[in-house]
Motif scaffolding. Sequence first.
Motif, mmCIF file in Angstrom:
data_model
loop_
_atom_site.group_PDB
_atom_site.id
_atom_site.type_symbol
_atom_site.label_atom_id
_atom_site.label_comp_id
_atom_site.label_asym_id
_atom_site.label_seq_id
_atom_site.Cartn_x
_atom_site.Cartn_y
_atom_site.Cartn_z
ATOM 1 N N ASP A 1 12.486 2.479 0.339
ATOM 2 C CA ASP A 1 11.329 1.586 0.467
ATOM 3 C C ASP A 1 11.237 0.765 -0.804
ATOM 4 O OD1 ASP A 1 7.742 2.055 0.862
ATOM 5 O OD2 ASP A 1 9.034 0.341 1.238
ATOM 6 N N ASN A 2 11.534 -0.491 -0.737
ATOM 7 C CA ASN A 2 11.512 -1.374 -1.910
ATOM 8 C C ASN A 2 10.090 -1.859 -2.140
ATOM 9 O OD1 ASN A 2 12.021 -3.065 -3.956
ATOM 10 N ND2 ASN A 2 13.576 -4.283 -2.908
ATOM 11 N N ILE A 3 9.580 -1.579 -3.334
ATOM 12 C CA ILE A 3 8.188 -1.936 -3.600
ATOM 13 C C ILE A 3 8.011 -3.438 -3.698
ATOM 14 C CG2 ILE A 3 8.408 -1.819 -6.103
ATOM 15 C CD1 ILE A 3 5.640 -0.518 -6.134
ATOM 16 N N GLU A 4 9.116 -4.182 -4.018
ATOM 17 C CA GLU A 4 8.987 -5.630 -4.129
ATOM 18 C C GLU A 4 8.719 -6.296 -2.783
ATOM 19 O OE1 GLU A 4 11.891 -6.236 -7.988
ATOM 20 O OE2 GLU A 4 12.272 -7.293 -6.137
ATOM 21 N N GLU A 5 8.974 -5.548 -1.669
ATOM 22 C CA GLU A 5 8.699 -6.105 -0.361
ATOM 23 C C GLU A 5 7.296 -5.718 0.127
ATOM 24 O OE1 GLU A 5 10.655 -8.156 0.967
ATOM 25 O OE2 GLU A 5 12.322 -7.908 -0.427
ATOM 26 N N GLY A 6 6.532 -4.985 -0.709
ATOM 27 C CA GLY A 6 5.223 -4.521 -0.280
ATOM 28 C C GLY A 6 4.171 -5.598 -0.392
ATOM 29 N N ALA A 7 2.974 -5.272 0.153
ATOM 30 C CA ALA A 7 1.894 -6.259 0.185
ATOM 31 C C ALA A 7 1.347 -6.531 -1.226
ATOM 32 C CB ALA A 7 0.775 -5.766 1.095
ATOM 33 N N GLU A 8 1.274 -5.481 -2.074
ATOM 34 C CA GLU A 8 0.710 -5.665 -3.413
ATOM 35 C C GLU A 8 1.582 -6.605 -4.243
ATOM 36 O OE1 GLU A 8 0.181 -1.904 -5.185
ATOM 37 O OE2 GLU A 8 -1.314 -1.206 -3.734
ATOM 38 N N TYR A 9 2.909 -6.395 -4.195
ATOM 39 C CA TYR A 9 3.793 -7.265 -4.967
ATOM 40 C C TYR A 9 3.740 -8.700 -4.433
ATOM 41 C CZ TYR A 9 8.001 -9.481 -6.675
ATOM 42 O OH TYR A 9 8.878 -10.368 -7.236
ATOM 43 N N ASN A 10 3.769 -8.866 -3.117
ATOM 44 C CA ASN A 10 3.726 -10.219 -2.538
ATOM 45 C C ASN A 10 2.436 -10.940 -2.927
ATOM 46 O OD1 ASN A 10 6.196 -9.938 -1.326
ATOM 47 N ND2 ASN A 10 5.356 -9.120 0.570
ATOM 48 N N LYS A 11 1.312 -10.206 -2.934
ATOM 49 C CA LYS A 11 0.034 -10.818 -3.304
ATOM 50 C C LYS A 11 0.071 -11.275 -4.768
ATOM 51 C CE LYS A 11 -4.951 -9.969 -3.296
ATOM 52 N NZ LYS A 11 -5.147 -10.408 -4.672
ATOM 53 N N LEU A 12 0.589 -10.391 -5.665
ATOM 54 C CA LEU A 12 0.675 -10.769 -7.079
ATOM 55 C C LEU A 12 1.594 -11.980 -7.268
ATOM 56 C CD1 LEU A 12 0.966 -7.301 -8.869
ATOM 57 C CD2 LEU A 12 -0.984 -8.846 -8.874
ATOM 58 N N PHE A 13 2.738 -11.948 -6.594
ATOM 59 C CA PHE A 13 3.701 -13.031 -6.765
ATOM 60 C C PHE A 13 3.167 -14.354 -6.224
ATOM 61 C CE2 PHE A 13 7.502 -15.408 -5.413
ATOM 62 C CZ PHE A 13 8.098 -15.540 -6.657
ATOM 63 N N LEU A 14 2.505 -14.324 -5.077
ATOM 64 C CA LEU A 14 1.962 -15.553 -4.504
ATOM 65 C C LEU A 14 0.816 -16.104 -5.356
ATOM 66 C CD1 LEU A 14 2.007 -14.689 -0.691
ATOM 67 C CD2 LEU A 14 3.495 -16.267 -1.912
ATOM 68 N N ASP A 15 -0.033 -15.207 -5.887
ATOM 69 C CA ASP A 15 -1.103 -15.676 -6.791
ATOM 70 C C ASP A 15 -0.514 -16.330 -8.031
ATOM 71 O OD1 ASP A 15 -2.924 -14.718 -4.989
ATOM 72 O OD2 ASP A 15 -3.287 -12.838 -6.044
ATOM 73 N N TYR A 16 0.518 -15.684 -8.590
ATOM 74 C CA TYR A 16 1.158 -16.240 -9.787
ATOM 75 C C TYR A 16 1.803 -17.600 -9.483
ATOM 76 C CZ TYR A 16 4.862 -16.833 -13.225
ATOM 77 O OH TYR A 16 5.710 -17.349 -14.163
ATOM 78 N N THR A 17 2.479 -17.694 -8.331
ATOM 79 C CA THR A 17 3.128 -18.957 -7.944
ATOM 80 C C THR A 17 2.097 -20.062 -7.750
ATOM 81 O OG1 THR A 17 4.860 -17.672 -6.856
ATOM 82 C CG2 THR A 17 4.736 -20.008 -6.323
#
Length: 638
Positions: free
Chosen positions: A215-231
Amino acid sequence: MERGRMSRAGRQSELPMRVQDSNRMSNVYTTPQSKPSFGKLSIPKPQSVTSERRTSFFGARTSGASMPRNSTMSGFGGTEKIKDARPLHDKSYVQQCIRQLHEFLTEQGYPGTLSAKTLQSPSTKEFVKMFEFIYRQLDPTFEMPNSKVEEEVPAMLKSLRYPFVLSKCSMYSVGAPHTWPQALGALMWLIDNVKINWSLSKQELLFSDFCEDGDNIEEGAEYNKLFLDYTAETYSKFMQGDDTFEDEDETFLTKLKKLYNVDEALLASMEEKHRILTDEVERLEKENQTDRLMTKRMEKVKLQADLKKLQSYRSSLESFKANLENKASELNDELETSVSHLESLKHERDELQHLLQNQKFTPADVERINREKRELQQTISSLSKSLEDAEQHKWNEEITLAKVKEKAELKVAEYHKLARKLKLLPLSAENACGHDFEIRPFECGSNSMVQHKTQIQMLLRKLISDVEEENSRLANMNLSLEESCEQLNSNILDKSNDLKQLREQIRKLDERLDSDMQELAREEQEWAEEMESVENHRKLLEKKVNYGYDDAVQQLKSAQQQYHLVLQETNEERRTVANNLASVFTTAANHLSITEKCLEDLHSRVQRVCSKAVEEDAAAIQKMRETVKTLKSKANSS
């Protein structure tokens, strides 16, 4: 594992930034010289307009830092077309793309026939076959439809987010001079996508050991939310004119550390260990400095000898060239002299003929004139033959000189080709460092040519020495890492031996506990037998009551007293034995719990040390692999 996730998060976070910095990779796309950045977002890449400024695919870059940027995408829904900045109408660029296409198809085992003539002007059928073969590198199950391929190919390129337009009309005449460069540019863009896909596959294979649970944590909802906010934050500031995002980077890294539970103490210890290893490497390099200095001196002597040989060969060539030029000038002078002499003889002949026509001669004069005429004709024939020989000699010398010049030009062309492969040409190449490595043999004098060649040789020797120093540094680093790995393996072996000893002690304690339990059961059996004998004795006393009441009463009293006394002693001994057994069991249980706790602590400590060492070695190996990969890519590109 945390370092691997952080490094991959750092690589993905580089994609939305367009700052010209060494730690951020630009999304500039140029085919075939550019090196595309790798990431998981399929963002269309802009085109490189100049070597100093870059044009964003989302908006034109302005000179002012505070001026806002206007997006040409219109919220990713605009219809404006992007101008292709690649020099597709430059013949040299097209030939370079054709060579790269031929190399790629040959390396991947293209089933069709390949030739330079075919790739110069292919038919639509051949273009469709090449497109299908390259697309299968992305999707092995792909099958090109048999009908309407002229419409399918542009649609597929559009679905792959090809940033430029390939019209349907151009597919009907792909090999035409005005349509083949655009089609070739589309194929090169598709080849770049295939190489990026291969690189991503290698990265996933490289970091597959860090995700054991699958289970790759980078594909999880928390990482995606952080990455999209940063972008979103960085892109908003980018559109407002900012080029640096230090605060957003720091906030994003802090959130990622909190998400991945990064241990700062572990990072500090790893940095300290890296510093210790660096000091050790420097010490070893200082110890080996003498031998390296001797090797460099030997190499310097060899290079100096080669330089002297080349200089002598060059001087001989120059002297030979000078001799040929002198001979050519002498032959030209002789030819001019012969021509002037021939003209004078013709003039004299005309005068004599004029005299012959206007004067009357005696037979003796006629005979004398005829004799002089024959002599003059013989002289003219001999001079004509000499002139022909001189012209033939001049022609041979000119051919020889042309061959020598052609050989020199071929050598210079080979040198330029090798320099381009090594990225030393042109002046703005990657490895040129602002120096001019181009040789112009016939544009300047011999002295300036010698100075220019000496300067190029000095720069090349310096470049070779830098590459060799980098190679030796990487070799020493590899040796130090291997020594650290061997030391770690020995520590693991020692810990495993200690664990075997602790298991042997536990086995002995279990055997002792079993023996104590058996001894306790034997004692209980003896007490039971003794109780049975007492009970038999009491029955015997009851039988003796019939022989006499008084004696029986007295004996009964004495027997009861003895019985109570024995029973009290028996209870006291039984209680004592039970207390002893309880204390033995409690001690054994406490000892087992303490032993288990120590073993668990030891196991966790060993596992933590092993995981730390494995992570450090993996990070170092990854860094070394990236460096080796960079060197290999440079060597392969040459």
